[in-house]
Design a protein around this motif. Structure first.
Motif, PDB file in Angstrom:
ATOM      1  N   ARG A   1      -2.779 -31.712 -23.377  1.00  0.00           N
ATOM      2  CA  ARG A   1      -2.970 -31.586 -21.939  1.00  0.00           C
ATOM      3  C   ARG A   1      -1.717 -31.031 -21.270  1.00  0.00           C
ATOM      4  O   ARG A   1      -0.594 -31.192 -21.767  1.00  0.00           O
ATOM      5  CB  ARG A   1      -3.302 -32.941 -21.327  1.00  0.00           C
ATOM      6  N   ASN A   2      -1.923 -30.443 -20.129  1.00  0.00           N
ATOM      7  CA  ASN A   2      -0.808 -30.042 -19.283  1.00  0.00           C
ATOM      8  C   ASN A   2      -0.208 -31.289 -18.630  1.00  0.00           C
ATOM      9  O   ASN A   2      -0.918 -32.234 -18.263  1.00  0.00           O
ATOM     10  CB  ASN A   2      -1.283 -29.051 -18.215  1.00  0.00           C
TER      11      ASN A   2
ATOM     12  N   GLU B   1       4.272 -26.017 -15.397  1.00  0.00           N
ATOM     13  CA  GLU B   1       3.398 -26.473 -16.480  1.00  0.00           C
ATOM     14  C   GLU B   1       4.246 -26.884 -17.679  1.00  0.00           C
ATOM     15  O   GLU B   1       5.271 -26.254 -17.974  1.00  0.00           O
ATOM     16  CB  GLU B   1       2.422 -25.372 -16.890  1.00  0.00           C
ATOM     17  N   CYS B   2       3.801 -27.928 -18.368  1.00  0.00           N
ATOM     18  CA  CYS B   2       4.567 -28.424 -19.523  1.00  0.00           C
ATOM     19  C   CYS B   2       3.595 -28.985 -20.560  1.00  0.00           C
ATOM     20  O   CYS B   2       2.798 -29.886 -20.254  1.00  0.00           O
ATOM     21  CB  CYS B   2       5.561 -29.499 -19.089  1.00  0.00           C
ATOM     22  N   TYR B   3       3.633 -28.454 -21.791  1.00  0.00           N
ATOM     23  CA  TYR B   3       2.765 -28.877 -22.885  1.00  0.00           C
ATOM     24  C   TYR B   3       3.638 -29.415 -24.015  1.00  0.00           C
ATOM     25  O   TYR B   3       4.388 -28.666 -24.645  1.00  0.00           O
ATOM     26  CB  TYR B   3       1.915 -27.704 -23.385  1.00  0.00           C
TER      27      TYR B   3
ATOM     28  N   ASP C   1      -5.881 -33.077 -25.645  1.00  0.00           N
ATOM     29  CA  ASP C   1      -6.771 -32.669 -24.548  1.00  0.00           C
ATOM     30  C   ASP C   1      -8.212 -32.768 -25.034  1.00  0.00           C
ATOM     31  O   ASP C   1      -8.589 -32.168 -26.048  1.00  0.00           O
ATOM     32  CB  ASP C   1      -6.445 -31.238 -24.126  1.00  0.00           C
TER      33      ASP C   1
ATOM     34  N   THR D   1      -5.103 -21.060 -25.952  1.00  0.00           N
ATOM     35  CA  THR D   1      -4.362 -21.229 -24.694  1.00  0.00           C
ATOM     36  C   THR D   1      -2.954 -21.731 -24.987  1.00  0.00           C
ATOM     37  O   THR D   1      -2.555 -21.928 -26.140  1.00  0.00           O
ATOM     38  CB  THR D   1      -5.095 -22.232 -23.793  1.00  0.00           C
ATOM     39  N   ARG D   2      -2.212 -21.990 -23.921  1.00  0.00           N
ATOM     40  CA  ARG D   2      -0.869 -22.536 -24.082  1.00  0.00           C
ATOM     41  C   ARG D   2      -0.891 -23.948 -24.638  1.00  0.00           C
ATOM     42  O   ARG D   2       0.078 -24.399 -25.255  1.00  0.00           O
ATOM     43  CB  ARG D   2      -0.148 -22.532 -22.731  1.00  0.00           C
ATOM     44  N   GLY D   3      -1.987 -24.639 -24.413  1.00  0.00           N
ATOM     45  CA  GLY D   3      -2.090 -26.010 -24.927  1.00  0.00           C
ATOM     46  C   GLY D   3      -2.514 -26.090 -26.381  1.00  0.00           C
ATOM     47  O   GLY D   3      -2.500 -27.184 -26.965  1.00  0.00           O
TER      48      GLY D   3
END
Length: 626
Positions: free
Chosen positions: A137-138, A153-155, A164, A225-227
């Motif tokens: 999750r973000n 934003e931070c993952y 997530d 995605t970034r996550g």
């Protein structure tokens, strides 16, 4: 006197002592023969599980899916993936080409494919391949206040708490919706995390074109995605020619630092274990193995009842218990894996339109192989329990048992210095040299340095001052000083054991003598060797002793004197230790008294000679001290 001569060592008749020794030796010999049969059976069982084709099947599959490059880009394959763009190129290129073999090399359909692919024309693709990803999750980590204006934003790295589970993207199909993990599925241990089952999952199609369109659709709609923290590609194949399943897992980890780390697993296993006549022979060995376990368990229970707490004072008894625990674990894993295979394999093969999860079966089969490998290792170690029949092996065991305290003390000192250097290397070179990237890697790297495998250029490049100092001092203290101290401890103890054996302070190798005697008796019964008389045996024994004395530096006069004393000793033992004496009292003749007197005189001479030698040695030692 006759009463005193008939009893020996605390009132026990000597012939009874010899009888007890013979019974103990025969029991040990029977135990050795029984254990040898068990070990041979276990070796047949373990080697029957391993097929040389396993390696070649793994090699063929790994070459196809790991080394095949993207068309037009020779350097881009699964091993070299470093970005999301490279990953999609692999998915739409080498992965599709490797999974879908629709025709022969000349585009001729030689096989009735039955709506399935045959990789390399011999390996049937079981079910449909599956792709799944796990995300975080973000907001699972915090951005420092200095940078919140640049990034909000931070993952964080993957954990079960950070995972997530919300739907994302198109939210239409399973690849966009979270699927809960199954409780019995094993977790995956990756480079930067431990990942559970479940996640965002989709299965490929039986059609290559449909699968390609699927990949393009996912890429265009930003499925990664970034996550995203990891993507698994799972599929299985079966080769009927060698009766082997190959379970394949390709893993792409997306660490929080960015980039991609790739890893893979290729498990060639024999899930259908009983097909040929040789397989049924292995099954009979498994039954014999279970019988041996029952027999050994009964023996250990009897020993435990007899000796009680004293049973646990012997290291060999602990090894017996460990071996029994491993054997029972092997039987448990074998039964459990077989039950799971026969319970699931039919259902997996029937559902050809779904993903066939053979990874779970391979997981338990690999555990079974590991347990039985450890079992056979300790089974071979137990052979040292029976080394008393050989002088050289007995010297080895005596050396190790004597110097164990010195080795423990040395090990404490060694590992204090070793771990100090490991922490130094980790802190100084850990951020730049892969071999020191973690504390565990630093420890194993130092063991490799001791064995001569090191990367001095990388250490020097990481720190031009501390690098050479670390390397030179580590080699000096660990390699030249500590290892030579360890060798000195072993060498000195071995010299002491060898000296004790040379002066007669050694165990009596009765078991070896009985094995040799049984071998000679068998040759005599087969008429391959003439039977030896008692005089021949004594003559050969005296000859061997004389030759040994000459090798150890005794002169002929000393050898003849020793032979004369031995004759007197045998004559006296025959007279006074004979079991045929029935009278309570028997007079001593003049000749017997004369023999006793001469025997005592010779003993006095020998003791005087030994005393002179000891005084001479002590004077030499005193002279060396000053």
């Amino acid at each position: 006197m006759a009463e005193a001569s008939r009893w020996h060592l605390g009132g026990t008749p000597k012939h009874k002592l010899r009888y007890r020794e013979d019974v103990e030796i025969r029991t040990t010999l029977q135990e050795l023969l029984l254990y040898s049969i068990f070990l041979i059976n276990l070796c047949i069982l373990t080697f029957g599980m391993v097929n040389p084709h396993m390696y070649y099947l793994n090699k063929v599959m790994s070459s196809l899916f790991l080394d095949t490059s993207v068309a037009g880009e020779e350097r881009t394959n699964f091993k070299s993936i470093r970005s999301i763009t490279d990953f999609w190129k692999f998915m739409e290129g080498p992965l599709l080409d490797g999974l879908y073999w629709d025709s022969w090399y000349n585009n001729e359909n030689l096989y009735d494919l039955k709506n399935s692919s045959r990789i390399y024309y011999e390996n049937i693709l079981l079910g449909l391949p599956r792709v799944r990803q796990l995300k975080v999750r973000n907001g699972t980590c915090k951005v420092h206040s200095f940078f919140r204006s640049l990034m909000d934003e931070c993952y964080d790295k993957y954990t079960s708490k950070n995972e997530d589970t919300a739907d994302f993207g198109l939210k239409q199909h399973t690849e966009w919706k979270y699927s809960s993990p199954r409780t019995n599925s094993p977790w995956h241990w990756g480079f930067v995390g431990v990942y559970q089952n479940g996640g965002y999952i989709f299965t490929l199609s039986k059609s290559k074109s449909e699968t390609l369109n699927k990949f393009i659709n996912l890429r265009m709609n930003s499925w990664i995605t970034r996550g995203t923290r990891v993507i698994f590609i799972d599929f299985s194949v079966y080769n009927a020619n060698v009766n082997l399943f190959c379970i394949i897992r390709l893993v792409a980890e997306f660490p929080a630092t960015g980039g991609i780390l790739t890893s893979w697993q290729f498990y060639s296993v024999k899930l259908l274990r009983y097909v040929s006549f040789y397989d049924y022979f292995i099954a009979s060995c498994e039954i014999i193995f279970c019988i041996f376990i029952i027999v050994f368990t009964i023996q250990e229970i009897k020993k435990l009842k007899e000796f009680k707490f004293a049973y646990f004072k012997s290291i060999w008894n602990w090894l017996e218990l460990l071996l029994l625990v491993l054997c029972f674990s092997t039987v448990f894993f074998s039964l459990y894996s077989n039950m799971q295979i026969y319970r699931m394999i039919g259902r997996l093969l029937r559902n050809t339109e779904k993903y066939s999860d053979f990874y779970f079966l391979a997981y338990w089969h690999i555990y079974y192989n590991n347990i039985i490998a450890i079992t056979i290792f300790f089974a071979w170690i137990k052979i040292f329990k029976f080394i008393s029949f050989n002088k050289t092996m007995s010297q080895l065991s005596s050396t190790l048992s004597r110097c164990i305290k010195d080795i423990i003390g040395f090990a404490i000192m060694f590992f204090i210095i070793f771990f100090a250097y490991a922490q130094l290397g980790f802190l100084v070179f850990g951020s730049q040299v892969d071999d020191f990237s973690t504390f565990q890697n630093a420890i194993f790297t130092q063991f490799r340095i001791v064995l001569g495998d090191f990367n001095f250029a990388g250490i020097q490049q990481a720190n031009r001052i501390l690098g050479p100092i670390y390397f030179i001092t580590f080699i000096f203290f660990v390699f030249f000083v500590l290892l030579n101290m360890f060798l000195a401890i072993i060498n000195d103890t071995y010299s002491e054991v060898k000296a004790d054996y040379s002066i007669g302070r050694r165990p009596d190798f009765q078991l070896g003598k009985m094995i040799k005697k049984s071998y000679n008796n068998a040759l005599e019964k087969l008429k391959l060797k003439k039977p030896e008389t008692d005089e021949d045996k004594k003559r050969m024994e005296n000859k061997d002793l004389a030759e040994k004395a000459r090798r150890e530096g005794f002169d002929e006069k000393e050898i003849q004197s020793a032979e004369q004393m031995k004759k007197w000793k045998e004559r006296l033992e025959k007279k006074y230790y004979s079991t045929e004496i029935q009278d309570d009292y028997q007079t001593v003749t003049q000749q017997e008294f004369r023999d006793l007197f001469l025997y005592a005189v010779e003993l006095e001479k020998e003791l005087h000679y030994v005393s002179l030698k000891l005084n001479r040695v002590m004077r030499k030692v005193s002279a060396l001290q000053y």
